[in-house]
Design an enzyme around this catalytic site. Structure first.
Site, PDB file in Angstrom:
ATOM      1  N   THR A 175       0.877  -1.176   0.000  1.00 28.58           N
ATOM      2  CA  THR A 175       0.000   0.000   0.000  1.00 28.58           C
ATOM      3  C   THR A 175       0.912   1.223   0.000  1.00 28.58           C
ATOM      4  OG1 THR A 175      -0.032   0.236   2.403  1.00 28.58           O
ATOM      5  CG2 THR A 175      -1.715  -1.190   1.446  1.00 28.58           C
TER       6      THR A 175
ATOM      7  N   VAL B  82       7.518  -2.504   7.151  1.00 29.72           N
ATOM      8  CA  VAL B  82       7.463  -1.043   7.189  1.00 29.72           C
ATOM      9  C   VAL B  82       8.095  -0.476   5.916  1.00 29.72           C
ATOM     10  CG1 VAL B  82       8.106   1.023   8.470  1.00 29.72           C
ATOM     11  CG2 VAL B  82       7.537  -1.084   9.713  1.00 29.72           C
ATOM     12  N   LYS B  83       7.278   0.282   5.207  1.00 28.59           N
ATOM     13  CA  LYS B  83       7.747   0.872   3.943  1.00 28.59           C
ATOM     14  C   LYS B  83       8.354   2.244   4.231  1.00 28.59           C
ATOM     15  CE  LYS B  83       5.688   0.775  -0.543  1.00 28.59           C
ATOM     16  NZ  LYS B  83       4.440   0.956  -1.287  1.00 28.59           N
ATOM     17  N   ILE B  84       9.570   2.431   3.765  1.00 27.46           N
ATOM     18  CA  ILE B  84      10.348   3.639   4.085  1.00 27.46           C
ATOM     19  C   ILE B  84      10.795   4.288   2.775  1.00 27.46           C
ATOM     20  CG2 ILE B  84      12.517   4.415   5.147  1.00 27.46           C
ATOM     21  CD1 ILE B  84      10.946   3.316   7.360  1.00 27.46           C
TER      22      ILE B  84
END
Ligand code: E4P
Length: 220
Positions: A27, A82-84
């Site tokens: 997402t 966790v998208k960074i």
């Protein structure tokens, strides 16, 4: 090859998860903005429905806030990644989250050098956006080719997650190059599923079967 669905639509996720072809979800803030409902409810619901990795993106931009937000997102479920974003602060957050045992996906990658740094920082996934590169006249798939080679040469463990996919041919090309994952908008997965000759063939089989039933008074 793993297939992730690139959406925050609960309806699409349920549909394709039931089909058994979805290995995970990506997402981003834009995808979540398109859905009705509170963002946190949406994210929690996705994490509940999907068994595989669910990538949820931080919106903080400095390292400490990214780490804090990452820790909060991780509480939604064990399967959260966790998208960074690919920035210097982002890579420092990747390193800190890794030290805490939290997996990350470095997003908004537009060059092989960026992906190399993300892999060195300890990202579990690197996400080159190939469609957005194609959009500006640069061949996105070149990065995938380079990364497969570079990661193999040096044994980097990060998985190459091909993002910003625009059409089914991108999927075939990524597969031929040996990328680990493609993340697809539901429409692209729908296009992969169908072929006019399948529809035509099925309708011929069914109409021929009607003739068999009639001739033999056979009711199946
Ligand atoms: C992946 O993680 C991204 O959310 C996505 O693939 C971006 O795709 P877009 O370029 O179609 O917005």
């Amino acid at each position: 090859m793993k297939i992730f669905l690139d959406t925050a639509s609960i309806e699409s996720i349920k549909k394709f998860v039931d089909m058994g072809v979805v290995d995970g979800i990506t997402t981003n803030p834009t995808l979540i903005s398109r859905e009705k409902g509170h963002p946190e409810d949406i994210m929690r619901e996705i994490v509940k429905i999907v068994k595989g990795p669910v990538n949820l993106e931080v919106v903080a931009t400095n390292t400490n806030d990214m780490v804090e937000e990452g820790l909060r997102l991780k509480k939604f479920g064990e399967n959260v990644i966790v998208k960074i974003p690919m920035t210097m602060d982002g890579l420092m957050a990747v390193r800190k989250l890794k030290e805490k045992g939290i997996k990350t996906n470095v997003t908004l990658i537009f060059s092989s050098n960026q992906a190399l740094l993300a892999a060195k920082a300890g990202a579990s996934y690197v996400s080159p956006f190939i469609g957005r590169l194609d959009d500006v006249g640069q061949d996105g798939m070149t990065i995938i080719r380079e990364l497969v080679q570079i990661f193999k040469n040096y044994g980097y463990q990060s998985e190459i997650l091909v993002a910003s996919v625009r059409h089914p041919i991108h999927v075939i090309e990524a597969g031929k190059l040996g990328a680990h994952i493609v993340t697809l908008p539901p429409e692209i997965l729908g296009k992969m599923l169908t072929h006019p000759l399948t529809d035509k063939g099925l309708s011929l089989f069914l109409s021929d079967w009607e003739k068999v039933k009639k001739e033999h008074k056979y009711n199946i």
